[in-house]
Enzyme design. Structure first.
Site, PDB file in Angstrom:
ATOM      1  N   CYS A  33       9.477  12.779  -2.643  1.00 23.80           N
ATOM      2  CA  CYS A  33      10.471  11.759  -2.276  1.00 23.80           C
ATOM      3  C   CYS A  33      11.165  11.122  -3.471  1.00 23.80           C
ATOM      4  CB  CYS A  33       9.811  10.668  -1.437  1.00 23.80           C
ATOM      5  SG  CYS A  33       9.077  11.274   0.097  1.00 23.80           S
ATOM      6  N   HIS A  68       4.742  10.460 -14.585  1.00 24.48           N
ATOM      7  CA  HIS A  68       4.093  11.582 -13.902  1.00 24.48           C
ATOM      8  C   HIS A  68       2.582  11.487 -14.107  1.00 24.48           C
ATOM      9  CE1 HIS A  68       3.467  15.441 -12.133  1.00 24.48           C
ATOM     10  NE2 HIS A  68       4.728  15.811 -12.215  1.00 24.48           N
ATOM     11  N   HIS A  78      19.055  -6.985  -7.120  1.00 27.53           N
ATOM     12  CA  HIS A  78      18.769  -6.206  -5.912  1.00 27.53           C
ATOM     13  C   HIS A  78      17.656  -5.197  -6.186  1.00 27.53           C
ATOM     14  CE1 HIS A  78      22.468  -7.889  -4.297  1.00 27.53           C
ATOM     15  NE2 HIS A  78      23.096  -7.465  -5.368  1.00 27.53           N
ATOM     16  N   HIS A  81      11.674   2.661  -2.271  1.00 29.68           N
ATOM     17  CA  HIS A  81      11.618   3.825  -1.391  1.00 29.68           C
ATOM     18  C   HIS A  81      10.964   3.466  -0.061  1.00 29.68           C
ATOM     19  CE1 HIS A  81      10.714   7.654   0.326  1.00 29.68           C
ATOM     20  NE2 HIS A  81       9.429   7.594   0.043  1.00 29.68           N
ATOM     21  N   HIS A  96      13.313   0.790   9.360  1.00 33.22           N
ATOM     22  CA  HIS A  96      13.413   0.516  10.796  1.00 33.22           C
ATOM     23  C   HIS A  96      14.507   1.348  11.458  1.00 33.22           C
ATOM     24  CE1 HIS A  96      14.727  -1.775  14.386  1.00 33.22           C
ATOM     25  NE2 HIS A  96      13.453  -2.057  14.518  1.00 33.22           N
ATOM     26  N   ASN A  99      11.665   7.234   7.296  1.00 35.78           N
ATOM     27  CA  ASN A  99      11.505   7.723   5.928  1.00 35.78           C
ATOM     28  C   ASN A  99      12.362   8.980   5.768  1.00 35.78           C
ATOM     29  OD1 ASN A  99      10.719   8.786   3.490  1.00 35.78           O
ATOM     30  ND2 ASN A  99       8.525   8.672   3.879  1.00 35.78           N
TER      31      ASN A  99
END
Length: 496
Positions: free
Chosen positions: A224, A303, A387, A391, A420, A424
């Site tokens: 993702c 990572h 802001h 994710h 909502h 995802n």
């Protein structure tokens, strides 16, 4: 009379002390230079014009010295401007909005689960409990192949979903920017779990008849957070190739990855992942500066793949019955927290004001030297960003980051509402969140945005953007027909 309201005097005093400290540290150079400049100005005024002219005339410079000094200044300026990294601009972006016919309300999802898993009611109950606490709404969408009973995850259906999502996003982007396919110099596509031959990037080249010398890349298996990896790759390429445009496409194809087995850890993605995609136009052309929405400030990648637990916490494998799916480990949140900690440690000194860095340093020294039990100081990232785009991987992810970074409900509103409304959507979720902030009319010139994404491997990646111009409330986009209804209250548990 008894005191009705608590005494806020102490907290108010502490607030103003902290504000005063922040202002002093962040503007210390200015505060030091003002008296120095004032002293020099007063001294010049005291000397008088005649004495000043005589002083200047007394300085004798050789012609060769003047030429050498001028050449040196020009040379240093040239080297500085040539070595300075090119500014990378996000001209515009577009998010895919699925049609109404693709929607999967809770009742539909559960009915299909009962029919598909009729021999295992415990798995059905497990999915229901997850869905009740997921934070997803009734309007999330799945591709047509998943609507069948049983689902039909064929290669043809998967290609059909990829073409629909990707081409729709690119068409919308071209319409927004007025760009033509021949203007694209670099093409990067990221899709983690669907990697056909020819590749998705080749599919785009074929559809839009891109130039034969276009530099195309196809990233797969990177989870993702692959959207920010694509932007990092585009940035490096744009630094190398001047006067270029880069098209970045982020998506996840759901059709071939719908799990039909009984393993609970592999049923979780079915409840959370939904259709989505985004197309972005990045450019290093100076003329794009005036119309570009954002400027890329920096990208930080972390990572944790060297650790076995982190490597296997999001793992594609077959279950005991030979059915393939994504296994989400119970250690996922703990590993994500460690990855975030490492990422924050790297990005903090690059973005935080000096006042926060000093407080963090003093606390660290105090814990090492005086008392290890001192509570560690958590920097206030709200001073560095206006802001936050976290994710939308799930409710637990957003809750944990809100708690650890001490963010307000408004700071995580875009992430919660995206989860909502769209679920995802993997690597593209960050752009639905950015679009939400714009649709609410909150994005102003100079605002800084922090995008945080997690992915398999395990990775935590961050991108920092600065708003180039005040973004007008868009008349189109994925939130066009529903932004007035948001934000909505999302209960802890939705009883099904």
């Amino acid at each position: 009379m008894p005191q009705i309201l608590p005494n806020f005097t102490n907290s108010v005093r502490l607030k103003y002390v902290k504000l005063g400290y922040q202002y002093l540290i962040n503007h210390i150079l200015t505060l030091l230079l003002i008296p120095i400049i004032a002293s020099i100005s007063l001294e010049i005024l005291r000397i008088g014009p005649n004495e000043l002219v005589q002083m200047l005339q007394s300085i004798q410079l050789d012609t060769l010295q003047v030429l050498c000094s001028t050449f040196l200044i020009i040379f240093i300026s040239t080297v500085y401007f040539m070595s300075k990294p090119r500014s990378i601009y996000l001209v515009d972006y577009a998010c895919y909005k699925p049609p109404v016919t693709f929607r999967v309300p809770f009742a539909t999802f559960m009915e299909h689960s009962r029919l598909i898993l009729k021999d295992n009611p415990k798995s059905v109950d497990f999915q229901m409990r997850i869905l009740e606490r997921s934070g997803l709404g009734e309007e999330t969408c799945l591709p047509p192949a998943i609507h069948y009973i049983p689902p039909k995850p064929t290669m043809e259906a998967a290609r059909g979903e990829a073409e629909l999502v990707i081409f729709s996003s690119i068409d919308s982007l071209f319409q927004k920017t007025g760009l033509k396919p021949k203007d694209i110099d670099i093409l990067i596509v990221n899709c983690s779990l669907f990697s056909p031959t020819p590749s998705l990037s080749a599919m785009i080249v074929n559809k839009y008849k891109l130039r034969s010398n276009v530099r195309s890349f196809n990233l797969s298996g990177m989870g993702c957070s692959a959207g920010l990896i694509s932007i990092d790759l585009a940035r490096d390429l744009l630094q190398t190739h001047p006067n270029s445009n880069a098209l970045v496409v982020s998506t996840e194809i759901i059709t071939p990855n719908y799990y039909q087995g009984n393993e609970r850890a592999m049923l979780l993605p079915n409840c959370l992942f939904r259709m989505g995609g985004a197309a972005l136009l990045l450019s290093n052309k100076r003329r794009e500066r005036t119309r570009a929405k954002y400027r890329l400030v920096r990208i930080v990648r972390t990572h944790k793949g060297g650790d076995d637990k982190a490597y296997r916490c999001v793992y594609e494998e077959e279950d005991a019955q030979g059915k393939c799916g994504i296994n989400l480990s119970k250690d996922l949140m703990a590993i994500a927290a460690e990855a975030l900690k490492s990422n924050i440690t790297t990005i903090g000194p690059l973005v935080l004001p000096a006042s926060e860095q000093l407080l963090f340093l003093f606390t660290l020294i105090g814990r090492k030297i005086f008392n290890p039990k001192w509570k560690p100081y958590i920097p206030d990232f709200k001073l560095a960003f206006e802001h936050f785009c976290i994710h939308a991987g799930g409710r637990a992810v957003i809750d944990e980051l809100q708690k650890n970074l001490q963010l307000s409900a408004e700071h995580v509103e875009a992430s919660r509402m995206t989860l909502h409304r769209f679920g995802n959507t993997s690597s593209s979720s960050l752009w639905y969140e950015m679009s939400y902030i714009e649709a609410k009319g909150r994005m102003k010139k100079g605002d800084r945005v922090w995008q945080i994404a997690f992915g398999s491997g395990f990775k935590c990646n961050s991108a920092v953007w600065k708003c180039n111009r005040t973004v007008k409330t868009p008349s189109d986009g994925p939130w066009m027909d529903c932004i007035d209804r948001y934000p909505v209250h999302i209960p802890e548990v939705v009883k099904l």
